[in-house]
Design an enzyme around this catalytic site. Structure first.
Site, PDB file in Angstrom:
ATOM      1  N   GLU A  33       6.434   1.367   0.962  1.00 10.19           N
ATOM      2  CA  GLU A  33       6.290   0.800   2.297  1.00 10.19           C
ATOM      3  C   GLU A  33       5.324  -0.385   2.229  1.00 10.19           C
ATOM      4  O   GLU A  33       4.332  -0.343   1.498  1.00 10.19           O
ATOM      5  CB  GLU A  33       5.755   1.867   3.252  1.00 10.19           C
ATOM      6  CG  GLU A  33       5.685   1.413   4.698  1.00 10.19           C
ATOM      7  CD  GLU A  33       5.137   2.489   5.626  1.00 10.19           C
ATOM      8  OE1 GLU A  33       5.491   2.478   6.812  1.00 10.19           O
ATOM      9  OE2 GLU A  33       4.349   3.343   5.158  1.00 10.19           O
ATOM     10  N   LYS A  59      12.226   2.642  10.551  1.00 12.61           N
ATOM     11  CA  LYS A  59      11.323   3.787  10.691  1.00 12.61           C
ATOM     12  C   LYS A  59      11.262   4.255  12.148  1.00 12.61           C
ATOM     13  O   LYS A  59      10.996   3.464  13.052  1.00 12.61           O
ATOM     14  CB  LYS A  59       9.935   3.381  10.203  1.00 12.61           C
ATOM     15  CG  LYS A  59       8.911   4.499  10.165  1.00 12.61           C
ATOM     16  CD  LYS A  59       7.598   3.965   9.605  1.00 12.61           C
ATOM     17  CE  LYS A  59       6.538   5.052   9.491  1.00 12.61           C
ATOM     18  NZ  LYS A  59       5.270   4.489   8.955  1.00 12.61           N
ATOM     19  N   CYS A  87       7.537   7.101   5.008  1.00  6.38           N
ATOM     20  CA  CYS A  87       6.147   7.503   5.204  1.00  6.38           C
ATOM     21  C   CYS A  87       5.946   8.630   6.232  1.00  6.38           C
ATOM     22  O   CYS A  87       6.182   9.788   5.932  1.00  6.38           O
ATOM     23  CB  CYS A  87       5.317   6.273   5.563  1.00  6.38           C
ATOM     24  SG  CYS A  87       3.532   6.464   5.277  1.00  6.38           S
TER      25      CYS A  87
END
Length: 289
Positions: A46, A119, A160
Site C-alpha cells: 500500500e 479500498k 490493509c
C-alpha cells in the site's frame, strides 16, 4: 504454473518516501530482484508510490483511471518482466474533488489492467499522540469484494485495514490466494498483523500474501513491515521483518487441496455468506432481568 503445481509469488516490502520518482525507482529495483528469483506474481505494498507528510498531499498526485505515470510504470513493468503485477495502492480520482480512491490495480503479463479494487474500509486510530483518519483524504470504494482469475486460480483483492473484517474474505468464494498490500502502523502491526493474516489463511483455507511498508519514513511514521506468505494451514512460509526487500516463495496448489480434504471446514458451513441465518438456525435472544 510449473509442472509440479507450484507458482512463484513475491511480496515487495518498501519504506516509501515523499518522492514518487524515488519510490518508483525503488519498486523497479525490488521487482527486478523478485523477477530474478523466478516470481510470476508480484505484490507491491500500500502507498508504494508515495507516503506524504500530510494526508491531503495525495490529491496532488491522483491520476485519472487508465492514464498517468504511476499506472504506466505498472503496465510497463508487468509487460517487461512478463509477470502478474499487483500495484499496491495508488491515488485515483473520485467523484469527490477533495478525496481520492486508494486503488489496487492488477496488471497481467501483457501489461493490461485486468482488475481494480478500491479500498472500502478506511483506517481510523487514536492512541495518545498517535492519530490517523484516512477518511480525510480517501473516499471508500464500493466495488468489493473483487476476485481476479489467474493461472494459479482465483485471487482475492484487499487492502490493509480490510484485514480486520473477515466477512469481506468470506464473500470471496473458493480463492487460492488472498493479497493484502498494507502500511500497518508499528503500534497496530506489532499487536495484530501476523495474527490476523494467519486467521484469514486458516479460515479460508488458502494462501495469504501480504506486502507491507516496513521501516521509519521521512514523514515520521513508522510502519511494521513483516511482509509474508502464509499457507492454508496458517504456517508462515517466508517473512521479511523490516527494511526493503522481496519475499519470494512457492505457492503449492496441492497444499490447498490437501488442507481442504483433510479438514473440509468450508463445506461444513451452515451460515451462508452475508451473515443471514440458515433456516434451521433460528435467531434467539436471551433476556436478562
Amino acid at each position: 504454473m510449473s509442472q509440479n503445481g507450484t507458482f512463484q509469488v513475491a511480496a515487495i516490502q518498501m519504506v516509501s518516501s515523499t518522492s514518487v520518482q524515488a519510490n518508483l525507482d525503488a519498486a523497479a529495483r525490488l521487482i527486478d530482484q523478485a523477477g530474478a528469483q523466478g516470481a510470476q506474481l508480484v505484490l507491491l505494498p500500500e502507498y508504494f508510490c508515495f507516503l506524504g507528510r500530510r494526508d491531503p498531499e495525495k490529491l496532488a498526485l491522483m491520476e485519472a483511471p487508465g492514464s498517468g505515470p504511476i499506472q504506466q510504470f505498472l503496465a510497463d513493468t508487468a509487460r517487461r518482466h512478463g509477470i502478474w503485477l499487483l500495484g499496491g495502492t495508488l491515488p485515483l480520482q473520485s467523484e469527490d474533488a477533495n478525496r481520492i480512491y486508494n486503488a489496487l490495480l492488477v496488471f497481467d503479463p501483457a501489461g493490461n489492467q485486468v482488475a481494480r479494487y478500491d479500498k472500502i474500509h478506511l483506517f481510523g486510530f487514536r492512541k495518545g499522540q498517535e492519530s490517523y483518519d484516512e477518511s480525510i483524504s480517501i473516499r471508500p470504494g464500493s466495488n468489493g469484494p473483487q476476485v481476479v482469475d489467474t493461472p494459479l486460480g482465483k485471487v482475492g483483492l484487499s487492502v490493509c485495514y480490510d484485514l480486520r473484517f473477515p466477512e469481506l474474505y468470506r464473500a470471496m468464494n473458493d480463492v487460492s490466494l488472498i493479497v493484502v498490500p498494507s502500511a500497518f502502523t508499528y503500534t497496530t502491526g506489532s499487536a495484530h498483523w501476523e495474527i490476523l493474516l494467519r486467521a484469514r489463511a486458516i479460515e479460508n483455507q488458502c494462501y495469504v500474501l501480504a506486502a507491507a511498508q516496513g521501516g521509519k519514513h521521512e514523514n515520521g511514521r513508522r510502519t511494521w513491515g513483516h511482509s509474508m506468505l502464509i499457507d492454508p494451514w496458517g504456517d508462515v512460509v517466508a517473512c521479511l521483518p523490516e527494511g526493503e526487500g522481496a519475499v519470494t516463495a512457492a505457492l503449492d496448489l496441492g497444499r490447498i487441496e490437501s488442507v481442504r480434504q483433510s479438514l473440509p471446514a468450508l463445506a461444513h458451513r451452515v451460515i451462508p455468506v452475508g451473515g443471514a441465518t440458515a433456516a434451521h438456525l433460528p435467531v434467539t435472544t436471551a433476556h436478562v432481568e
